[in-house]
Structures are given as structure tokens and as C-alpha cells.
Write an enzyme that holds these catalytic residues in place. Structure first.
Site, PDB file in Angstrom:
ATOM      1  CG  ASN A 125      52.995  46.169  13.328  1.00  0.00           C
ATOM      2  OD1 ASN A 125      52.258  47.103  13.236  1.00  0.00           O
ATOM      3  ND2 ASN A 125      52.924  45.009  12.815  1.00  0.00           N
ATOM      4  CG  HIS A 148      77.816  41.929  25.485  1.00  0.00           C
ATOM      5  ND1 HIS A 148      78.460  43.056  25.336  1.00  0.00           N
ATOM      6  CD2 HIS A 148      76.282  42.129  25.715  1.00  0.00           C
ATOM      7  CE1 HIS A 148      77.451  44.085  25.282  1.00  0.00           C
ATOM      8  NE2 HIS A 148      76.198  43.436  25.629  1.00  0.00           N
ATOM      9  CB  ALA A 188      53.339  37.293  22.037  1.00  0.00           C
ATOM     10  CE  LYS A 225      62.771  24.231  26.932  1.00  0.00           C
ATOM     11  NZ  LYS A 225      64.023  24.802  26.473  1.00  0.00           N
TER      12      LYS A 225
END
Length: 182
Positions: free
Chosen positions: A77, A104, A152, A172
Site C-alpha cells: 500500500n 546506526h 498496526a 510481543k
């Protein structure tokens, strides 16, 4: 020479195809974007000679395309950020998902973090039949098992077992999709 051509092809993608309307407004634009991704940028599946993406919407960031493999029948999407990774077959990726393949370095304290080298090419692996919900973030090097669902807004920092539903920050275990005893 290949690198220069690849960069030119990416420039064309970002100048023209990136801004074409989504499939909600123009199915032809999506077909044109798909053709370009598959034939010109040559984003291929790891287990097929070619890929056939069902849906590749507008404003999808695809990095340099060399670290990306997309399987058969995927739906991707709007506003998805794919820095790198291996995406299996029949994967659904909701809007605003980030799939990262770099991090990083922060090991040295005698050198500011911004001046430390980044680690690149730590591709996450998203196996077949996975659904990644809106605004999820997949961190570098993570494997998401077959048939899993990422809720989400989840931030996936560890591997996800097959047929597992995860959510939260960090993601989790919520429940398994396997029937009892399977």
C-alpha cells in the site's frame, strides 16, 4: 555502468511513477508502476524467476532496489518505506509500514554517534502469507515466520514464529493462529 543506469532508473521512478495516482483513482497507473518495478528496476522474487505483485501503490520508497526481493502476489500500500529485505509470496503490507535494513553504530563513546559508520544490508526476511498492519516497523535482520500477523503500530525487534500474531512496542506475542494441537 550498471550502477549509473540503476540510479537513472530510480530517478525516473521517483520523478514520474512515484507521483502517479493510486489504484483507487487509476488502475492503469498501478499497472504502469508494476511494469516498471518488475521489468526495469528488476525487483525479483528469491524463489521465482520473476515477481508478480498484485498491488504496488503510490509513494513507495524502494531504496536502491538492489537489496529488495518481492515475492509473488504481494500487496503493498501507499507510503511504505522498503529500505531492503526479502518479502515472500502473498504478503500484505498496509500503508505507512517501514522495513529497515540498516542501523546506526553506537559502540564507541569516544566518537559522536553521528560520526560512526552505519551497518547496511541487514535484510529482514518476511516469509509467505504475512500481514503487516498499518504503521508497523520491521527492524533490520528480523525474520517474520510464515502466516504471521503484525498488528498496526507494532515495532518488531525480535524474530516472529510462524502463524503468530504480535503487537505493541516492542512487539510481543498476542496469540497463535494454529488450531489447538497443531
Amino acid at each position: 555502468m550498471k550502477t549509473i543506469c540503476q540510479k537513472l532508473f530510480l530517478i525516473v521512478y521517483y520523478l514520474i511513477l512515484w507521483n502517479l495516482p493510486s489504484s483507487k483513482f487509476c488502475k492503469f497507473c498501478t499497472k504502469l508502476r508494476l511494469f516498471y518495478i518488475e521489468k526495469i528496476l528488476k525487483i525479483k522474487s528469491s524463489n521465482h524467476e520473476y515477481t508478480h505483485i498484485e498491488m504496488f501503490e503510490s509513494h513507495i520508497y524502494i531504496s536502491d532496489a538492489s537489496n529488495i526481493k518481492i515475492g509473488f502476489g504481494c500487496q503493498i500500500n501507499e507510503n511504505v518505506f522498503i529500505q531492503g529485505g526479502e518479502i515472500g509470496n502473498y504478503v500484505m503490507i498496509a500503508p505507512n509500514v517501514a522495513i529497515l535494513n540498516s542501523k546506526h553504530n553506537i559502540e564507541r563513546i569516544d566518537l559522536p554517534m553521528v560520526m560512526q559508520e552505519d551497518d547496511w544490508g541487514i535484510n529482514p526476511i518476511i516469509e509467505d502469507d504475512v500481514w503487516i498492519g498499518r504503521n508497523a516497523i520491521i527492524m533490520p535482520g528480523i525474520t517474520i515466520g510464515k502466516g504471521s500477523i503484525i498488528a498496526a503500530g507494532a515495532v518488531v525487534t525480535t524474530n516472529v514464529e510462524e502463524y503468530t500474531i504480535v503487537g505493541g512496542v516492542p512487539a510481543k506475542f498476542i496469540k497463535t493462529r494454529k488450531p489447538d494441537g497443531a
